[in-house]
Design a protein around this motif. Structure first.
Motif, PDB file in Angstrom:
ATOM      1  N   ARG A  37      -9.619 -38.267  -0.532  1.00 46.54           N
ATOM      2  CA  ARG A  37     -10.863 -38.134  -0.638  1.00 46.54           C
ATOM      3  C   ARG A  37     -11.692 -38.173   0.598  1.00 46.54           C
ATOM      4  O   ARG A  37     -12.327 -37.995   1.486  1.00 46.54           O
ATOM      5  CB  ARG A  37     -12.051 -38.296  -1.401  1.00 46.54           C
ATOM      6  CG  ARG A  37     -11.978 -36.765  -2.279  1.00 46.54           C
ATOM      7  CD  ARG A  37     -12.456 -36.713  -3.840  1.00 46.54           C
ATOM      8  NE  ARG A  37     -12.287 -35.966  -5.110  1.00 46.54           N
ATOM      9  CZ  ARG A  37     -12.558 -35.789  -5.830  1.00 46.54           C
ATOM     10  NH1 ARG A  37     -13.439 -36.404  -6.054  1.00 46.54           N
ATOM     11  NH2 ARG A  37     -12.746 -35.012  -6.881  1.00 46.54           N
ATOM     12  N   TYR A  38     -11.830 -39.862   0.840  1.00 46.53           N
ATOM     13  CA  TYR A  38     -11.847 -40.666   1.677  1.00 46.53           C
ATOM     14  C   TYR A  38     -11.160 -40.702   2.751  1.00 46.53           C
ATOM     15  O   TYR A  38     -12.100 -40.433   4.077  1.00 46.53           O
ATOM     16  CB  TYR A  38     -11.670 -42.637   0.845  1.00 46.53           C
ATOM     17  CG  TYR A  38     -12.948 -42.836   0.520  1.00 46.53           C
ATOM     18  CD1 TYR A  38     -13.993 -41.969   0.030  1.00 46.53           C
ATOM     19  CD2 TYR A  38     -12.613 -44.095   0.559  1.00 46.53           C
ATOM     20  CE1 TYR A  38     -14.451 -42.505  -1.189  1.00 46.53           C
ATOM     21  CE2 TYR A  38     -13.484 -44.475  -0.582  1.00 46.53           C
ATOM     22  CZ  TYR A  38     -14.745 -44.050  -1.066  1.00 46.53           C
ATOM     23  OH  TYR A  38     -16.477 -44.762  -1.978  1.00 46.53           O
ATOM     24  N   LEU A  41     -12.936 -37.005   4.085  1.00 53.55           N
ATOM     25  CA  LEU A  41     -14.002 -37.705   5.017  1.00 53.55           C
ATOM     26  C   LEU A  41     -14.354 -38.501   6.413  1.00 53.55           C
ATOM     27  O   LEU A  41     -14.346 -37.548   7.743  1.00 53.55           O
ATOM     28  CB  LEU A  41     -15.154 -38.643   3.787  1.00 53.55           C
ATOM     29  CG  LEU A  41     -14.870 -38.047   3.109  1.00 53.55           C
ATOM     30  CD1 LEU A  41     -16.129 -38.622   1.685  1.00 53.55           C
ATOM     31  CD2 LEU A  41     -16.101 -37.131   3.310  1.00 53.55           C
ATOM     32  N   ARG A  42     -13.142 -39.217   6.155  1.00 54.62           N
ATOM     33  CA  ARG A  42     -12.881 -40.428   7.515  1.00 54.62           C
ATOM     34  C   ARG A  42     -12.560 -39.201   8.869  1.00 54.62           C
ATOM     35  O   ARG A  42     -12.738 -39.638   9.939  1.00 54.62           O
ATOM     36  CB  ARG A  42     -12.135 -41.634   7.014  1.00 54.62           C
ATOM     37  CG  ARG A  42     -11.688 -42.264   8.331  1.00 54.62           C
ATOM     38  CD  ARG A  42     -10.891 -42.899   8.197  1.00 54.62           C
ATOM     39  NE  ARG A  42      -9.359 -43.134   7.709  1.00 54.62           N
ATOM     40  CZ  ARG A  42      -9.159 -43.448   6.241  1.00 54.62           C
ATOM     41  NH1 ARG A  42     -10.338 -44.217   5.733  1.00 54.62           N
ATOM     42  NH2 ARG A  42      -7.560 -43.032   6.093  1.00 54.62           N
ATOM     43  N   ILE A  47     -18.690 -38.338   8.290  1.00 56.79           N
ATOM     44  CA  ILE A  47     -19.765 -38.741   7.411  1.00 56.79           C
ATOM     45  C   ILE A  47     -18.809 -40.501   7.570  1.00 56.79           C
ATOM     46  O   ILE A  47     -17.596 -40.132   7.030  1.00 56.79           O
ATOM     47  CB  ILE A  47     -19.293 -38.102   6.530  1.00 56.79           C
ATOM     48  CG1 ILE A  47     -20.388 -36.829   6.220  1.00 56.79           C
ATOM     49  CG2 ILE A  47     -19.363 -38.700   4.791  1.00 56.79           C
ATOM     50  CD1 ILE A  47     -19.713 -35.875   4.799  1.00 56.79           C
ATOM     51  N   ARG A  48     -19.566 -41.388   7.460  1.00 55.43           N
ATOM     52  CA  ARG A  48     -19.250 -42.469   7.045  1.00 55.43           C
ATOM     53  C   ARG A  48     -19.831 -43.063   6.223  1.00 55.43           C
ATOM     54  O   ARG A  48     -19.269 -44.627   5.723  1.00 55.43           O
ATOM     55  CB  ARG A  48     -19.188 -43.111   8.688  1.00 55.43           C
ATOM     56  CG  ARG A  48     -18.506 -43.596   9.617  1.00 55.43           C
ATOM     57  CD  ARG A  48     -17.040 -42.489   9.347  1.00 55.43           C
ATOM     58  NE  ARG A  48     -16.302 -42.072  10.400  1.00 55.43           N
ATOM     59  CZ  ARG A  48     -15.913 -41.325  10.522  1.00 55.43           C
ATOM     60  NH1 ARG A  48     -15.870 -40.085   9.240  1.00 55.43           N
ATOM     61  NH2 ARG A  48     -14.822 -40.876  11.230  1.00 55.43           N
ATOM     62  N   LYS A  49     -20.603 -43.357   5.916  1.00 55.61           N
ATOM     63  CA  LYS A  49     -21.560 -43.355   4.314  1.00 55.61           C
ATOM     64  C   LYS A  49     -21.454 -43.018   3.663  1.00 55.61           C
ATOM     65  O   LYS A  49     -21.729 -41.573   3.767  1.00 55.61           O
ATOM     66  CB  LYS A  49     -22.597 -43.976   4.744  1.00 55.61           C
ATOM     67  CG  LYS A  49     -23.529 -45.397   5.732  1.00 55.61           C
ATOM     68  CD  LYS A  49     -23.952 -45.272   5.897  1.00 55.61           C
ATOM     69  CE  LYS A  49     -24.130 -46.725   6.974  1.00 55.61           C
ATOM     70  NZ  LYS A  49     -25.647 -47.269   6.622  1.00 55.61           N
ATOM     71  N   VAL A  50     -20.980 -42.850   2.273  1.00 49.95           N
ATOM     72  CA  VAL A  50     -21.252 -42.838   1.231  1.00 49.95           C
ATOM     73  C   VAL A  50     -21.621 -43.201   0.128  1.00 49.95           C
ATOM     74  O   VAL A  50     -22.067 -44.397  -0.054  1.00 49.95           O
ATOM     75  CB  VAL A  50     -19.361 -42.343   0.457  1.00 49.95           C
ATOM     76  CG1 VAL A  50     -18.780 -40.998   1.289  1.00 49.95           C
ATOM     77  CG2 VAL A  50     -18.490 -43.169   0.205  1.00 49.95           C
ATOM     78  N   VAL A  52     -21.832 -43.427  -4.375  1.00 48.19           N
ATOM     79  CA  VAL A  52     -21.137 -42.703  -5.676  1.00 48.19           C
ATOM     80  C   VAL A  52     -22.045 -42.720  -6.916  1.00 48.19           C
ATOM     81  O   VAL A  52     -22.139 -43.062  -7.221  1.00 48.19           O
ATOM     82  CB  VAL A  52     -19.366 -43.552  -5.900  1.00 48.19           C
ATOM     83  CG1 VAL A  52     -18.735 -42.980  -7.236  1.00 48.19           C
ATOM     84  CG2 VAL A  52     -18.779 -43.680  -4.522  1.00 48.19           C
TER      85      VAL A  52
END
Length: 69
Positions: A37-38, A41-42, A47-50, A52
């Motif tokens: 998943r990361y 996103l990368r 998106i650079r901040k998530v 949880v």
């Protein structure tokens, strides 16, 4: 285990080596799930901040630990 019958689990597998021989899980390892998943996103989004959100189940706690690493 004594009867040597495989167990298909919808949860995490015991850490007991004797039991692990006959246990098979239907869920992916936490590190694989989080890393995939990361990586998506990368590589595919901006998106650079998530954040949880998780529950207190054993599997969710493993996912959180993998995400924090």
């Amino acid at each position: 285990m004594r009867q040597q019958i495989p167990m298909i689990l919808c949860s995490i597998i015991s850490r007991d080596d004797q039991q692990q021989k006959w246990m098979f899980s239907t869920i992916p390892p936490p590190v694989f799930e989080v890393d995939t998943r990361y990586e998506y996103l990368r590589n595919k989004t901006e998106i650079r901040k998530v954040g949880v959100i998780y529950d207190q189940s054993p599997y969710a706690n493993l996912l959180l630990k993998a995400a924090q690493r």
